[in-house]
Design a protein around this motif. Sequence first.
Motif, mmCIF file in Angstrom:
data_model
loop_
_atom_site.group_PDB
_atom_site.id
_atom_site.type_symbol
_atom_site.label_atom_id
_atom_site.label_comp_id
_atom_site.label_asym_id
_atom_site.label_seq_id
_atom_site.Cartn_x
_atom_site.Cartn_y
_atom_site.Cartn_z
ATOM 1 N N ASN A 167 1.524 2.427 4.719
ATOM 2 C CA ASN A 167 0.082 2.321 4.983
ATOM 3 C C ASN A 167 -0.225 1.120 5.873
ATOM 4 O O ASN A 167 -1.280 0.503 5.737
ATOM 5 N N LYS A 168 0.687 0.783 6.789
ATOM 6 C CA LYS A 168 0.496 -0.412 7.613
ATOM 7 C C LYS A 168 -0.777 -0.305 8.435
ATOM 8 O O LYS A 168 -1.195 0.784 8.846
ATOM 9 N N ASN A 169 -1.408 -1.474 8.611
ATOM 10 C CA ASN A 169 -2.696 -1.593 9.309
ATOM 11 C C ASN A 169 -3.838 -0.935 8.540
ATOM 12 O O ASN A 169 -4.910 -0.717 9.090
ATOM 13 N N ARG A 170 -3.601 -0.641 7.264
ATOM 14 C CA ARG A 170 -4.639 -0.047 6.419
ATOM 15 C C ARG A 170 -4.836 -0.946 5.199
ATOM 16 O O ARG A 170 -3.872 -1.319 4.535
ATOM 17 N N LEU A 171 -6.095 -1.281 4.910
ATOM 18 C CA LEU A 171 -6.389 -2.122 3.744
ATOM 19 C C LEU A 171 -6.085 -1.354 2.467
ATOM 20 O O LEU A 171 -6.529 -0.215 2.280
ATOM 21 N N MET A 172 -5.313 -1.992 1.568
ATOM 22 C CA MET A 172 -4.967 -1.390 0.281
ATOM 23 C C MET A 172 -5.523 -2.271 -0.831
ATOM 24 O O MET A 172 -5.144 -3.446 -0.945
ATOM 25 N N ASN A 173 -6.417 -1.722 -1.650
ATOM 26 C CA ASN A 173 -6.940 -2.532 -2.744
ATOM 27 C C ASN A 173 -5.954 -2.547 -3.909
ATOM 28 O O ASN A 173 -4.974 -1.790 -3.940
ATOM 29 N N ARG A 174 -6.190 -3.420 -4.873
ATOM 30 C CA ARG A 174 -5.235 -3.592 -5.961
ATOM 31 C C ARG A 174 -5.075 -2.324 -6.784
ATOM 32 O O ARG A 174 -3.971 -1.974 -7.222
ATOM 33 N N GLU A 175 -6.179 -1.624 -7.033
ATOM 34 C CA GLU A 175 -6.108 -0.411 -7.844
ATOM 35 C C GLU A 175 -5.250 0.650 -7.173
ATOM 36 O O GLU A 175 -4.454 1.333 -7.828
ATOM 37 N N ALA A 176 -5.384 0.794 -5.856
ATOM 38 C CA ALA A 176 -4.575 1.775 -5.126
ATOM 39 C C ALA A 176 -3.097 1.416 -5.188
ATOM 40 O O ALA A 176 -2.243 2.283 -5.396
ATOM 41 N N LEU A 177 -2.788 0.131 -5.030
ATOM 42 C CA LEU A 177 -1.391 -0.300 -5.087
ATOM 43 C C LEU A 177 -0.802 -0.087 -6.478
ATOM 44 O O LEU A 177 0.348 0.339 -6.625
ATOM 45 N N LEU A 178 -1.585 -0.376 -7.511
ATOM 46 C CA LEU A 178 -1.115 -0.132 -8.876
ATOM 47 C C LEU A 178 -0.803 1.341 -9.093
ATOM 48 O O LEU A 178 0.230 1.711 -9.656
ATOM 49 N N ASN A 179 -1.687 2.195 -8.642
ATOM 50 C CA ASN A 179 -1.506 3.626 -8.855
ATOM 51 C C ASN A 179 -0.310 4.163 -8.086
ATOM 52 O O ASN A 179 0.470 4.974 -8.589
ATOM 53 N N LEU A 180 -0.111 3.681 -6.865
ATOM 54 C CA LEU A 180 0.969 4.182 -6.024
ATOM 55 C C LEU A 180 2.330 3.597 -6.380
ATOM 56 O O LEU A 180 3.346 4.290 -6.313
ATOM 57 N N VAL A 181 2.347 2.320 -6.746
ATOM 58 C CA VAL A 181 3.626 1.636 -6.980
ATOM 59 C C VAL A 181 3.999 1.641 -8.457
ATOM 60 O O VAL A 181 5.143 1.927 -8.816
ATOM 61 N N TRP A 182 3.037 1.335 -9.337
ATOM 62 C CA TRP A 182 3.325 1.289 -10.773
ATOM 63 C C TRP A 182 3.141 2.659 -11.422
ATOM 64 O O TRP A 182 3.614 2.896 -12.512
ATOM 65 N N GLY A 183 2.400 3.528 -10.745
ATOM 66 C CA GLY A 183 2.319 4.909 -11.185
ATOM 67 C C GLY A 183 1.388 5.188 -12.331
ATOM 68 O O GLY A 183 1.602 6.098 -13.108
ATOM 69 N N TYR A 184 0.344 4.445 -12.491
ATOM 70 C CA TYR A 184 -0.627 4.737 -13.529
ATOM 71 C C TYR A 184 -1.984 4.154 -13.138
ATOM 72 O O TYR A 184 -2.073 3.266 -12.320
#
Length: 225
Positions: A167-184
Motif C-alpha cells: 500500500n505504498k504512498n497510501r495512508l494506512m490507519n492503525r485499525e487497518a494495519l491491525l486488521n491486515l497484519v494481526w488479522g482481527y
Amino acid sequence: MKEHVLIIEDEAAMVRLLELELAYEGYDITVARDGLAGAEQAIQGSYDLILLDLNLPGINGIEVCKRIRAVKQTPIIMITARDTISERVRGLDTGADDYVPKPFAIEELLARMRSLQRRLQQSREPEDLLEAKDLSLSAASHRVTRAGQDIELSQREFELLRCLLQNKNRLMNREALLNLVWGYSYEGETNVVDVYIRYLRMKVDEGYGEKLIHTVRGSGYILRE
C-alpha cells in the motif's frame, strides 16, 4: 470440495452450536475436547481451519497453538471467554490468525472465517518482489534488503512491512494495519502498531539517508516512495 474445520473446545453446548451451524454452512467438522487431543489431531490431520478455545483441560489453547505452529501454518481462530487486551495479544503473538471473544454471534464467526480464508487466498497469489526506492522485499525467499544489505525481521515485522509496501504512498490507519497484519478487528488500544512501526524504523530507516516510513499525526502511517 468441503472445507474441513477442527474444533478444539471442551464446552458441550458450544461444541453442539458450532457443529450444527458449521455443518449447515457446508463445512466438514472434527471435534477434540481437550488440549492434548486437539494438538495431536491438528498436527497429524489435514484441516482448512482450526477453531481453538483458550481455556482447555490438559494443556491450554496457548500451548496448543505453540505446538501447532512449530510444525504447521493451518489458520487458527481463537475462541474464548477471556477478552482482555493482554490475552488477545498473547494469543495472536503465539500464532493465532484471529480472535473471537465469547459470547459472539455465529454470523460474526462465520464472517471472520470467510475473511480469513480470503486473506490467505490473496496471500498465496503471486506477488513476490515488492520495492520502494532501494528497499526490496521478497515474499518467496522471505528476504528484505536495503541498499543491497540484508535486513533481519521477525515474522510480524515482515508482515507489517509487506503490508506497507503493498500500500505504498497510501495512508494506512492503525485499525487497518491491525486488521491486515494481526488479522482481527481490534477494539481498544492500538499502540501495538506503534511499537512495531518503531521496530521497523530502527531496522529499515535508521542509518540510511532517506526515510521511507512516515507518521501522519493523528491518522496513521505511510510508506512513501
